[in-house]
Design an enzyme around this catalytic site. Structure first.
Site, short mmCIF file in Angstrom:
data_model
loop_
_atom_site.label_atom_id
_atom_site.label_comp_id
_atom_site.label_asym_id
_atom_site.label_seq_id
_atom_site.Cartn_x
_atom_site.Cartn_y
_atom_site.Cartn_z
N LYS A 227 -77.87 60.96 -23.19
CA LYS A 227 -78.82 62.07 -23.14
C LYS A 227 -79.35 62.28 -24.55
O LYS A 227 -78.68 62.86 -25.40
CB LYS A 227 -78.12 63.32 -22.61
CG LYS A 227 -79.08 64.46 -22.20
CD LYS A 227 -79.57 65.21 -23.40
CE LYS A 227 -80.47 66.36 -23.03
NZ LYS A 227 -81.13 66.91 -24.24
N GLY B 183 -73.99 67.10 -32.64
CA GLY B 183 -74.97 68.18 -32.64
C GLY B 183 -74.40 69.41 -33.29
O GLY B 183 -73.45 69.35 -34.08
N SER B 184 -74.95 70.54 -32.95
CA SER B 184 -74.52 71.79 -33.58
C SER B 184 -73.15 72.23 -33.10
O SER B 184 -72.72 71.89 -31.99
CB SER B 184 -75.54 72.90 -33.28
OG SER B 184 -75.48 73.28 -31.92
N THR B 185 -72.48 73.00 -33.93
CA THR B 185 -71.18 73.55 -33.54
C THR B 185 -71.33 74.47 -32.34
O THR B 185 -70.46 74.48 -31.44
CB THR B 185 -70.57 74.32 -34.73
OG1 THR B 185 -70.31 73.37 -35.79
CG2 THR B 185 -69.26 74.98 -34.35
N GLY C 285 -71.54 72.28 -29.35
CA GLY C 285 -70.25 71.63 -29.19
C GLY C 285 -69.25 72.51 -28.47
O GLY C 285 -68.48 72.04 -27.61
N GLU D 182 -68.74 65.76 -32.92
CA GLU D 182 -69.12 65.68 -34.34
C GLU D 182 -70.21 66.71 -34.53
O GLU D 182 -71.34 66.53 -34.07
CB GLU D 182 -69.60 64.26 -34.69
CG GLU D 182 -69.62 64.01 -36.20
CD GLU D 182 -70.98 64.25 -36.81
OE1 GLU D 182 -71.15 65.35 -37.39
OE2 GLU D 182 -71.85 63.38 -36.72
N CYS E 256 -76.02 66.22 -40.84
CA CYS E 256 -74.86 67.11 -40.63
C CYS E 256 -73.94 67.13 -41.84
O CYS E 256 -73.32 68.16 -42.14
CB CYS E 256 -74.11 66.69 -39.38
SG CYS E 256 -73.61 64.96 -39.36
N GLU F 249 -74.94 76.69 -41.85
CA GLU F 249 -75.64 75.40 -41.86
C GLU F 249 -77.13 75.63 -41.64
O GLU F 249 -77.54 76.16 -40.61
CB GLU F 249 -75.09 74.48 -40.78
CG GLU F 249 -75.72 73.09 -40.83
CD GLU F 249 -75.18 72.15 -39.76
OE1 GLU F 249 -75.01 70.97 -40.07
OE2 GLU F 249 -74.95 72.62 -38.63
#
Length: 505
Positions: free
Chosen positions: A195, A248-250, A253, A271, A306, A404
């Site tokens: 995806k 991707g972003s936390t 995630g 990650e 990242c 971030e």
């Protein structure tokens, strides 16, 4: 292996870009297809604001189709249980095809994301081919184990593919992140649903056709473009998806961890975000080289990395000299047309991301001193460009020093001693990477051990190599991409115990 070939010079990359054919359909069960309900979304060139194409917008119904195809292909065993040498040949052939199509893929990557064509052509696309080749070459060299348990039994440990793997990847390095996830999962014998981010689907869709040409059977590799809640969420929630690899972003995630708990407790490898530290000690030596590395660590790829070293810690004794050198180094990153080899930095990936970064910059102007940048530029192009931005005299607790930003924004923070800076560097919810600049070997080892991160680069910045694992700790995630350790995410260990008669009947 780090791949840095010489730049490929077109007479005009812009002319080459106009000739590129763009695939906009999903790829399910070996064929390109429209979304089940015919839905599409606009794919935008962030350097111009122009629409590149209308891409299939997949939904839960398409995820169901792809999962069914992936499960059927996995159970059939043509890929999952074949001689690993078959997978090796197909994945190496795919690597060759990526290299043969490198110009097309580089153009698609740059048009889709706004990144510089010289980086797409010399780093991202060749590097992606290297990843498929590395894992292809390794897949028939993973050995099972026999355990010495005495004469009355035989104990074996075998490695088996987990099944159906969802690979959900970001927009900053679309093809490379797809390779990092899909290559080891495929090499291990799994079937995969890729995806791509809705901002950057084009190289993933082109890759699907190359995978079929390389000999990967129908259903083994599927590509589902679409929005996170519509396609990514259903992958995370699907009871017949056995594993998800996510970059991707936390924030997102954490959603996938929730999806796993709400469905079948699938393993989720993450990650996620980062706020990496770049530490310049008073004995760093060549301050000019360190300043150039610090600029590269935050301004490469528009800061959309990242592991970007967005927190720069400089010892107070050298701060004035270092800041002057840093300002000089930043001049090399003036934004420009991504298809122009002379440009120093490309466009932000989208208007949404541009607004997000500019909002952080406005916050920074109230928190610290603006040394350079701090504004949108090249607005007349219709593109999303931000000047390289540096803040000095930043409080380590400031918003721009803790959250971030994912853009070309650097926070410069002074420190007094080693214990001070290690504490400041570790005072983050993230733990992805760090860079230390010192000529003292004892200090380098001591600080590397004390920093709570996944990777430390000494007298280098954000060094990544195929042969070494990459990933984070804390809210930067878990598990590791790259190296042979990446196989651990996509293989199960099975123990088989066989009792043996010690004498013949």
């Amino acid at each position: 292996m780090t791949c840095q070939p010489s730049p490929r010079h077109h007479p005009d990359w812009a002319d080459a870009a106009r000739a590129v054919r763009i695939e906009t359909r999903a790829f399910i069960d070996g064929s390109y297809t429209e979304a089940s309900d015919g839905a599409t979304f606009d794919c935008i060139n962030p350097a111009t604001g122009a629409v590149l194409g209308r891409v299939a917008s997949c939904s839960a119904a398409d995820v169901d189709r792809a999962v069914a195809a992936a499960r059927r292909s996995f159970d059939a065993g043509d890929w999952s249980r074949c001689d690993p040498a078959v997978r090796r040949r197909a994945l190496i052939r795919l690597a060759d095809l990526i290299e043969e199509h490198r110009d097309t893929l580089a153009i698609l990557e740059t048009l889709d994301t706004g990144k510089l064509i010289r980086d797409s052509a010399t780093l991202d696309i060749p590097g992606s081919a290297d990843v498929f080749r590395f894992f292809g070459e390794a897949c028939d060299k993973l050995l099972d184990e026999a355990v010495p348990v005495g004469p009355g039994a035989l104990a074996m440990i075998t490695r088996e593919p987990v099944g159906v793997v969802g690979a959900v990847v970001p927009w900053n390095f679309p093809l490379k992140m797809a390779a990092w996830k899909c290559a080891p999962a495929l090499a291990a014998g799994n079937s995969v649903l890729l995806k791509p981010a809705e901002q950057s689907p084009l190289t993933a869709l082109h890759l699907a056709g190359l995978a079929a040409e390389a000999g990967i059977p129908p259903g083994v590799f599927n590509v589902l473009p679409g929005f996170g809640p519509d396609a990514g969420g259903p992958i995370g929630l699907h009871p017949d998806v056995d594993c998800v690899g996510f970059t991707g972003s936390t924030e997102v995630g954490k959603l996938f961890l929730g999806y796993a708990g709400r469905s079948n407790m699938k393993r989720v490898w993450l990650e996620c975000g980062g706020k990496s530290a770049f530490i310049v000690c008073p004995d760093a030596g060549d301050l000019k080289a360190a300043a150039e590395a610090a600029a590269a660590g935050i301004f490469f790829n528009q800061g959309e990395v990242c592991s970007a070293t967005s927190r720069l810690f400089v010892h107070e004794d050298i701060q004035a000299d270092f800041t002057a050198l840093l300002l000089d180094a930043a001049q090399a990153y003036a934004p420009g047309n991504p298809l122009d080899l002379a440009s120093g930095m490309g466009a932000m990936v989208s208007e949404e991301q541009t607004g997000r970064v500019l909002s952080y910059i406005e916050t920074g102007k109230a928190e610290a001193d603006l040394l350079c940048g701090g504004s949108r530029v090249l607005a007349e192009t219709g593109g999303s460009f931000i000047a390289p931005t540096i803040f000095t005299h930043v409080d380590p607790r400031a918003v721009i020093a803790t959250e971030e930003i994912f853009g070309p924004v650097l926070s410069v923070i002074s420190f007094r001693n080693e214990a001070d800076v290690v504490g400041l560097a570790n005072a983050s919810i993230y733990g992805l990477g760090a860079s230390i600049w010192t000529r003292d070997l004892d200090r380098a080892v001591r600080m590397s051990r004390a920093l709570h991160v996944g990777s430390v680069s000494v007298n280098a910045v954000d060094h990544v190599d195929l042969r070494t694992p990459f990933g984070g700790v804390k809210q930067s995630g878990n598990g590791r991409d790259l190296s042979l350790h990446a196989f651990e995410k996509y293989l199960d260990l099975k123990t088989t115990w066989i009792s043996i008669r010690e004498t013949a009947a």
